[in-house]
Design an enzyme around this catalytic site. Sequence first.
Site, PDB file in Angstrom:
ATOM      1  NE  ARG A  53      50.698  36.814  31.678  1.00 12.71           N
ATOM      2  CZ  ARG A  53      49.529  36.920  32.320  1.00 12.71           C
ATOM      3  NH1 ARG A  53      49.131  35.951  33.133  1.00 12.71           N
ATOM      4  NH2 ARG A  53      48.772  37.984  32.171  1.00 12.71           N
ATOM      5  CG  ASP A  61      43.027  39.711  32.037  1.00  6.78           C
ATOM      6  OD1 ASP A  61      42.012  39.018  32.273  1.00  6.78           O
ATOM      7  OD2 ASP A  61      44.098  39.560  32.647  1.00  6.78           O
TER       8      ASP A  61
END
Length: 578
Positions: free
Chosen positions: A209, A498
């Site tokens: 990613r 996150d």
Amino acid sequence: MNTPPLTTTNRVSTGSTTGTTGTSSATGNSSTTGTTTNTGSFATIEPHLEITGDLGPRYAEILTPEALVFLAELHDRFAGTRHDLLAARLRKRVDAANGRDPGFLTETAHVRRDPSWRVAGAGPGLEDRRVEITGPTDRKMAINALNSGAKVWLADQEDATSPTWANVIEGQLSLFDTVRGQLSFTSPEGRQYEVTGGPTGQTPTIVMRPRGWHLVEKNLIFVDRANRRMSASGSLVDFGLYLFHNAKRLIEDGSGPYFYLPKLESHYEARLWDDIFSHSEERLGIEYGTIRATVLIETIQAAFEMEEILYELRDHCAGLNAGRWDYIFSIIKTFRSRGRRFVFPDRKQITMTVPFMRAYTELLVSTCHRRGAYAIGGMSAFIPNRRDPEVTARALEQVAADKRREATDGFDGTWVAHPDLIPTAQAEFDAVLGEKPNQVHRTRDEVNVSAADLLDVASVGGEITESGVRDNVKIGLRYIESWLRGVGAAAIDNLMEDAATAEISRSQIWQWIHDNSVTAEGRRIEKTWVNEQVAEVFAGFERTPGDRFDDALEVFRASALEPEFPTFLTVGAYARYL
């Protein structure tokens, strides 16, 4: 941006783009130092990249002259369109703030009505994705993921990685070594980490990613043909370096270059990625359609364009993912000034079973399966604690329920953030899938989701509590401090946080203040009182030499307590502190 309607034949050419960097085409002879070419009566600069960051051990293996030429070509060809699309994002946000709700596009209705087209689907090694483990690309975490027993490793250079220059390049080195079977790590204490494949003896398929379109890489400067200097695109840097160094080796080993695409807000952004993929395959001598992408549907804008996103990427597309935390953040950000209709209660009350989240996931599964694409579920935030059996039991129970719902609803796989959660998640998908690798055949034709269903935030109900305010303050400050130290995935109070969950925390605080919300205890949420909570929480942190709490306090206040709302807290924090 005057972009033409989406049709089969009217697509952006991969030959050139017109944007803020001018009309350009790849030349194939860019330089890291730059050259001047006389063209008629004026001189032009060959587009190139300049390295401004420090060079650590082995960095030269990643930042090779050939790789930098490839990156410069990508910027020369596609950076202008990227800038135009970011400007289009801003215009959409202004429209939403002024009361215009997003909806399904009338100009692309013919694409949604056409039953004939399908996406490319799974590439080699992606046929079974029932459990994917997510995590950053530092060497230790990479080895843990590779030994986890998961089917797929989401090698994350985005929300789970703090984009320090060291993390960016050393993450690429981790991936470089992984692809070549030479990854190892020795901890400062002398502990050895090796790749064994874990309980199955089989390492996961890598899906990398890159950073989102909005992020830059300030340690690489792109110099365009007009000698203008600008920070490189984080997306193009992450994608380009990984593809350039690893694509052919991955293909030789029976896999391929696979990517998760984050933060997309329109099918035009998907079209840009598809053009980049097509150009890169031709440039590197890779068969067309080898690159496969899974798109995270993690913005409210993209939720209305799922089918169009699949269509634009159809020759390179494997599926969609329900990026739940960023999706919630996107709704708060988009409608933050639109009044009580869009005000959320405490974060822990926004579950996957509330109506608007059910509508989102049901639409994603039915859209994917109608087009032969995989539907991948999101990450539950609960994580086990090996020192606390009660916490672990509670986490496993929550994760099992979450994954059971996803598998029953038709998802083909799901995410976990910790190796100990893999058996629990896999058991729920095994119960539904059995020996089948997926359930793409299950089209969910009974699903009928309207625009009103996707925007039905008010049905969440719930309440804002004083403890919810303090939790957001604590999570925001602790995560930002971790991120500033270079750690992008942080276990806080038995939840994996996150950048997305930190964004929820600070944006809820901002929205509650500006909406004059009142807590269940009768306290009006105003800036003065929230500042008091911030001061109390901050004073309670245990300080250590080298911590970044002072900087974290500045970042949190700037992103949660000021009148102006930063689109992403990480943008300003990256520019100033990393």
